[in-house]
Scaffold this motif. Structure first.
Motif, PDB file in Angstrom:
ATOM      1  N   LEU A  44       0.858  -1.183   0.000  1.00 49.56           N
ATOM      2  CA  LEU A  44       0.000   0.000   0.000  1.00 49.56           C
ATOM      3  C   LEU A  44       0.896   1.237   0.000  1.00 49.56           C
ATOM      4  O   LEU A  44       1.466   1.567   1.039  1.00 49.56           O
ATOM      5  CB  LEU A  44      -0.910   0.018   1.234  1.00 49.56           C
ATOM      6  N   PRO A  45       1.049   1.906  -1.123  1.00 51.54           N
ATOM      7  CA  PRO A  45       1.971   3.038  -1.203  1.00 51.54           C
ATOM      8  C   PRO A  45       1.370   4.324  -0.623  1.00 51.54           C
ATOM      9  O   PRO A  45       1.261   5.344  -1.295  1.00 51.54           O
ATOM     10  CB  PRO A  45       2.245   3.153  -2.698  1.00 51.54           C
ATOM     11  N   LEU A  46       0.982   4.219   0.637  1.00 54.22           N
ATOM     12  CA  LEU A  46       0.419   5.356   1.354  1.00 54.22           C
ATOM     13  C   LEU A  46       1.366   5.711   2.484  1.00 54.22           C
ATOM     14  O   LEU A  46       2.053   4.852   3.012  1.00 54.22           O
ATOM     15  CB  LEU A  46      -0.948   4.998   1.944  1.00 54.22           C
ATOM     16  N   SER A  47       1.378   6.980   2.847  1.00 53.21           N
ATOM     17  CA  SER A  47       2.245   7.389   3.941  1.00 53.21           C
ATOM     18  C   SER A  47       1.653   8.595   4.641  1.00 53.21           C
ATOM     19  O   SER A  47       1.075   9.477   3.993  1.00 53.21           O
ATOM     20  CB  SER A  47       3.639   7.744   3.411  1.00 53.21           C
ATOM     21  N   ARG A  48       1.820   8.633   5.947  1.00 53.76           N
ATOM     22  CA  ARG A  48       1.445   9.834   6.702  1.00 53.76           C
ATOM     23  C   ARG A  48       2.500  10.916   6.528  1.00 53.76           C
ATOM     24  O   ARG A  48       2.281  12.061   6.849  1.00 53.76           O
ATOM     25  CB  ARG A  48       1.306   9.494   8.187  1.00 53.76           C
ATOM     26  N   LYS A  49       3.655  10.503   6.048  1.00 57.57           N
ATOM     27  CA  LYS A  49       4.765  11.422   5.841  1.00 57.57           C
ATOM     28  C   LYS A  49       4.561  12.167   4.523  1.00 57.57           C
ATOM     29  O   LYS A  49       4.424  11.552   3.470  1.00 57.57           O
ATOM     30  CB  LYS A  49       6.056  10.624   5.807  1.00 57.57           C
ATOM     31  N   LYS A  50       4.534  13.479   4.607  1.00 57.81           N
ATOM     32  CA  LYS A  50       4.282  14.320   3.433  1.00 57.81           C
ATOM     33  C   LYS A  50       5.251  14.000   2.290  1.00 57.81           C
ATOM     34  O   LYS A  50       6.460  13.966   2.480  1.00 57.81           O
ATOM     35  CB  LYS A  50       4.404  15.790   3.826  1.00 57.81           C
ATOM     36  N   GLY A  51       4.661  13.756   1.116  1.00 65.51           N
ATOM     37  CA  GLY A  51       5.453  13.533  -0.079  1.00 65.51           C
ATOM     38  C   GLY A  51       5.743  12.079  -0.411  1.00 65.51           C
ATOM     39  O   GLY A  51       6.305  11.797  -1.467  1.00 65.51           O
ATOM     40  N   PHE A  52       5.375  11.144   0.465  1.00 64.05           N
ATOM     41  CA  PHE A  52       5.751   9.755   0.240  1.00 64.05           C
ATOM     42  C   PHE A  52       4.594   8.840  -0.134  1.00 64.05           C
ATOM     43  O   PHE A  52       4.783   7.633  -0.270  1.00 64.05           O
ATOM     44  CB  PHE A  52       6.501   9.203   1.463  1.00 64.05           C
ATOM     45  N   SER A  53       3.405   9.373  -0.334  1.00 65.45           N
ATOM     46  CA  SER A  53       2.318   8.580  -0.886  1.00 65.45           C
ATOM     47  C   SER A  53       2.492   8.507  -2.395  1.00 65.45           C
ATOM     48  O   SER A  53       3.164   9.352  -3.001  1.00 65.45           O
ATOM     49  CB  SER A  53       0.966   9.191  -0.522  1.00 65.45           C
ATOM     50  N   LYS A  54       1.907   7.502  -2.995  1.00 59.50           N
ATOM     51  CA  LYS A  54       2.167   7.148  -4.394  1.00 59.50           C
ATOM     52  C   LYS A  54       2.124   8.334  -5.363  1.00 59.50           C
ATOM     53  O   LYS A  54       3.098   8.592  -6.071  1.00 59.50           O
ATOM     54  CB  LYS A  54       1.185   6.066  -4.834  1.00 59.50           C
ATOM     55  N   ARG A  55       1.014   9.056  -5.418  1.00 60.12           N
ATOM     56  CA  ARG A  55       0.869  10.108  -6.426  1.00 60.12           C
ATOM     57  C   ARG A  55       1.861  11.254  -6.211  1.00 60.12           C
ATOM     58  O   ARG A  55       2.540  11.685  -7.150  1.00 60.12           O
ATOM     59  CB  ARG A  55      -0.560  10.631  -6.454  1.00 60.12           C
ATOM     60  N   SER A  56       1.959  11.736  -4.985  1.00 60.35           N
ATOM     61  CA  SER A  56       2.863  12.862  -4.740  1.00 60.35           C
ATOM     62  C   SER A  56       4.323  12.437  -4.910  1.00 60.35           C
ATOM     63  O   SER A  56       5.135  13.212  -5.430  1.00 60.35           O
ATOM     64  CB  SER A  56       2.621  13.488  -3.363  1.00 60.35           C
ATOM     65  N   LEU A  57       4.661  11.223  -4.517  1.00 58.02           N
ATOM     66  CA  LEU A  57       6.026  10.732  -4.703  1.00 58.02           C
ATOM     67  C   LEU A  57       6.348  10.594  -6.192  1.00 58.02           C
ATOM     68  O   LEU A  57       7.408  11.047  -6.648  1.00 58.02           O
ATOM     69  CB  LEU A  57       6.212   9.395  -3.992  1.00 58.02           C
ATOM     70  N   ALA A  58       5.428  10.018  -6.945  1.00 57.54           N
ATOM     71  CA  ALA A  58       5.638   9.856  -8.388  1.00 57.54           C
ATOM     72  C   ALA A  58       5.825  11.206  -9.073  1.00 57.54           C
ATOM     73  O   ALA A  58       6.700  11.362  -9.933  1.00 57.54           O
ATOM     74  CB  ALA A  58       4.472   9.096  -9.012  1.00 57.54           C
ATOM     75  N   GLU A  59       5.032  12.193  -8.687  1.00 54.86           N
ATOM     76  CA  GLU A  59       5.149  13.537  -9.274  1.00 54.86           C
ATOM     77  C   GLU A  59       6.490  14.182  -8.932  1.00 54.86           C
ATOM     78  O   GLU A  59       7.146  14.771  -9.794  1.00 54.86           O
ATOM     79  CB  GLU A  59       3.997  14.419  -8.808  1.00 54.86           C
ATOM     80  N   ALA A  60       6.907  14.074  -7.670  1.00 50.32           N
ATOM     81  CA  ALA A  60       8.184  14.671  -7.253  1.00 50.32           C
ATOM     82  C   ALA A  60       9.360  13.982  -7.941  1.00 50.32           C
ATOM     83  O   ALA A  60      10.312  14.641  -8.371  1.00 50.32           O
ATOM     84  CB  ALA A  60       8.327  14.584  -5.735  1.00 50.32           C
TER      85      ALA A  60
END
Length: 163
Positions: A44-60
């Motif tokens: 599950l590529p989810l995270s409470r840590k800002k920037g590390f969930s799937k969509r935001s990580l992929a974009e960054a």
């Protein structure tokens, strides 16, 4: 199996955990380590840590020139995560070992080999310490399929070659 695709030298496969990191430092570490493709092996590529969930990580990562791929089948199933969280590492290893024997998991391992052999690939999960994370088990299984050498990197740390 994939040795014909490989040179005499093993291809380096890096692994990293983002625990305790921020997204900017994490991406800087990837770039300085030569990572070109990040293989997210969290179920599950989810995270409470800002920037590390799937969509935001992929974009960054995309903005930084690093490809992102989520490989769900190589993630630790919930019973394994629960065992690890409770400190029952024997149960974790047993559960994840059974998961690794599934045909879909074996297929996912085979499917990711060509990307790894291109060079610059890195397995991602949460735990800072690779020894406490299923990504080490995934990495070890991959070394059985092709000439791959694991290198565990840490945020703000030098590359640590597997002994």
């Amino acid at each position: 199996m994939f040795d014909e695709l490989n040179s005499d030298q093993p291809t380096k496969l890096m692994t990293i955990g983002y625990e305790g990191s921020d997204i900017a430092t994490f991406i800087a570490t990837l770039k300085s380590s030569g990572v070109r493709t990040l293989l997210d092996v969290r179920e599950l590529p989810l995270s409470r840590k800002k920037g590390f969930s799937k969509r935001s990580l992929a974009e960054a990562l995309d903005a930084s020139g690093i490809e992102y791929r989520h490989i769900k089948q190589l993630g630790d199933p919930k019973p394994g995560r629960d065992a690890a969280k409770s400190g029952d590492m024997d149960a974790f290893r047993r559960i994840f070992g059974e998961h690794m024997e599934q045909e879909l998991t074996k297929a996912a391992l085979r499917d990711v080999i060509p990307t790894i052999l291109e060079g610059g690939a890195c397995l991602l999960c949460f735990e800072r310490c690779h020894q406490d994370c299923h990504r080490s088990i995934v990495g070890e299984e991959l070394t059985k399929l092709a000439k791959i050498e694991l290198a565990h990197i840490g945020v703000n740390k030098k590359v640590e070659q597997r002994a």
